[in-house]
Design a protein around this motif. Structure first.
Motif, PDB file in Angstrom:
ATOM      1  N   ARG A  28      90.420  13.648  79.301  1.00  0.00           N
ATOM      2  CA  ARG A  28      91.832  13.201  79.362  1.00  0.00           C
ATOM      3  C   ARG A  28      93.005  14.300  79.409  1.00  0.00           C
ATOM      4  NH1 ARG A  28      89.395   9.921  82.050  1.00  0.00           N
ATOM      5  NH2 ARG A  28      89.094   7.819  81.377  1.00  0.00           N
ATOM      6  N   ARG A  33      96.460  13.813  80.715  1.00  0.00           N
ATOM      7  CA  ARG A  33      96.583  12.441  80.460  1.00  0.00           C
ATOM      8  C   ARG A  33      96.574  12.093  78.856  1.00  0.00           C
ATOM      9  NH1 ARG A  33      92.055   9.664  84.406  1.00  0.00           N
ATOM     10  NH2 ARG A  33      92.789   7.727  83.384  1.00  0.00           N
ATOM     11  N   SER A  34      97.403  13.033  78.198  1.00  0.00           N
ATOM     12  CA  SER A  34      97.448  13.137  76.728  1.00  0.00           C
ATOM     13  C   SER A  34      97.716  11.808  75.892  1.00  0.00           C
ATOM     14  CB  SER A  34      98.589  14.002  76.444  1.00  0.00           C
ATOM     15  OG  SER A  34      99.692  13.759  76.854  1.00  0.00           O
ATOM     16  N   THR A  35      98.611  10.972  76.600  1.00  0.00           N
ATOM     17  CA  THR A  35      98.808   9.701  75.991  1.00  0.00           C
ATOM     18  C   THR A  35      97.589   8.817  75.937  1.00  0.00           C
ATOM     19  OG1 THR A  35      99.574   8.698  78.115  1.00  0.00           O
ATOM     20  CG2 THR A  35     101.262   9.676  76.529  1.00  0.00           C
ATOM     21  N   GLU A  36      96.627   8.949  76.828  1.00  0.00           N
ATOM     22  CA  GLU A  36      95.578   8.213  76.889  1.00  0.00           C
ATOM     23  C   GLU A  36      94.298   9.138  75.769  1.00  0.00           C
ATOM     24  OE1 GLU A  36      93.725   7.529  80.538  1.00  0.00           O
ATOM     25  OE2 GLU A  36      95.819   7.322  81.379  1.00  0.00           O
ATOM     26  N   LEU A  38      95.236  10.584  72.939  1.00  0.00           N
ATOM     27  CA  LEU A  38      95.467  10.234  71.363  1.00  0.00           C
ATOM     28  C   LEU A  38      94.586   9.033  70.706  1.00  0.00           C
ATOM     29  CD1 LEU A  38      99.266  11.141  71.496  1.00  0.00           C
ATOM     30  CD2 LEU A  38      97.499  12.202  70.178  1.00  0.00           C
ATOM     31  N   ARG A  59      93.883  16.757  68.788  1.00  0.00           N
ATOM     32  CA  ARG A  59      95.125  16.061  68.630  1.00  0.00           C
ATOM     33  C   ARG A  59      96.299  16.778  68.481  1.00  0.00           C
ATOM     34  NH1 ARG A  59      93.909  14.352  63.594  1.00  0.00           N
ATOM     35  NH2 ARG A  59      92.740  12.543  64.199  1.00  0.00           N
ATOM     36  N   ALA A  62      97.315  17.157  72.124  1.00  0.00           N
ATOM     37  CA  ALA A  62      97.684  15.858  72.798  1.00  0.00           C
ATOM     38  C   ALA A  62      99.103  15.564  72.333  1.00  0.00           C
ATOM     39  CB  ALA A  62      96.812  14.816  72.520  1.00  0.00           C
ATOM     40  N   LEU A  63      99.164  15.893  71.295  1.00  0.00           N
ATOM     41  CA  LEU A  63     100.717  15.686  70.744  1.00  0.00           C
ATOM     42  C   LEU A  63     101.488  16.647  71.437  1.00  0.00           C
ATOM     43  CD1 LEU A  63     100.041  15.307  66.931  1.00  0.00           C
ATOM     44  CD2 LEU A  63     100.938  13.446  68.562  1.00  0.00           C
ATOM     45  N   SER A  66     102.362  15.575  74.721  1.00  0.00           N
ATOM     46  CA  SER A  66     102.894  14.439  75.062  1.00  0.00           C
ATOM     47  C   SER A  66     104.437  14.600  74.516  1.00  0.00           C
ATOM     48  CB  SER A  66     102.441  13.378  74.116  1.00  0.00           C
ATOM     49  OG  SER A  66     101.319  13.031  74.334  1.00  0.00           O
ATOM     50  N   ARG A  68     105.702  15.646  71.803  1.00  0.00           N
ATOM     51  CA  ARG A  68     105.697  15.585  70.290  1.00  0.00           C
ATOM     52  C   ARG A  68     105.531  16.746  69.513  1.00  0.00           C
ATOM     53  NH1 ARG A  68     102.338  10.126  69.685  1.00  0.00           N
ATOM     54  NH2 ARG A  68     102.332  10.445  67.642  1.00  0.00           N
TER      55      ARG A  68
END
Length: 125
Positions: A28, A33-36, A38, A59, A62-63, A66, A68
């Motif tokens: 992902r 598709r980082s929100t998927e 997490l 992680r 992904a953050l 996203s 973050r």
């Protein structure tokens, strides 16, 4: 994209396998598709009973993807403190520092990558 159906099938066939969730999360992330990714990483962490360096790194990735950034840097700081030989963590933290205009911090992280792995080509930026 070709790996996606296989990673999804692995989760279906073995829903108690943290490796399956980690693999699907990486797919992902590679798809943007980082929100998927997490929640998949959280599931893998729960099944592992804690974090492993690669899980923490993914992680943080992904953050960061996203938006973050502060959370991503915090995750990378924890990872580097517990696994100081994790070159990709220094590299990602350096990239985030560079984007934030913190050239000195970025240079220090890129230098750390090269000390750990002189063949880490991306660190020669």
């Amino acid at each position: 994209d070709a790996a996606s159906p296989y990673a999804e099938k692995a989760v279906q066939l073995n829903p108690k396998s943290p490796e399956s969730y980690l693999t699907l999360a990486i797919v992902r992330l590679d798809q943007g598709r980082s929100t998927e990714a997490l929640p998949l990483l959280e599931k893998a962490s729960t099944l592992y009973g804690g974090d492993l360096p690669d899980l923490s790194y993914q992680r943080a990735r992904a953050l960061a993807d996203s938006g973050r950034i502060e959370e991503a840097v915090y995750e990378l700081d924890k990872l580097i403190a517990s696994s100081p030989g994790h070159g990709p963590a220094y590299f990602l933290r350096g990239r985030l520092a560079l984007k934030a205009g913190q050239a000195d911090k970025a240079a220090a992280d890129f230098q750390s990558v090269l000390v750990l792995d002189p063949d880490f080509v991306d660190a020669y930026c």
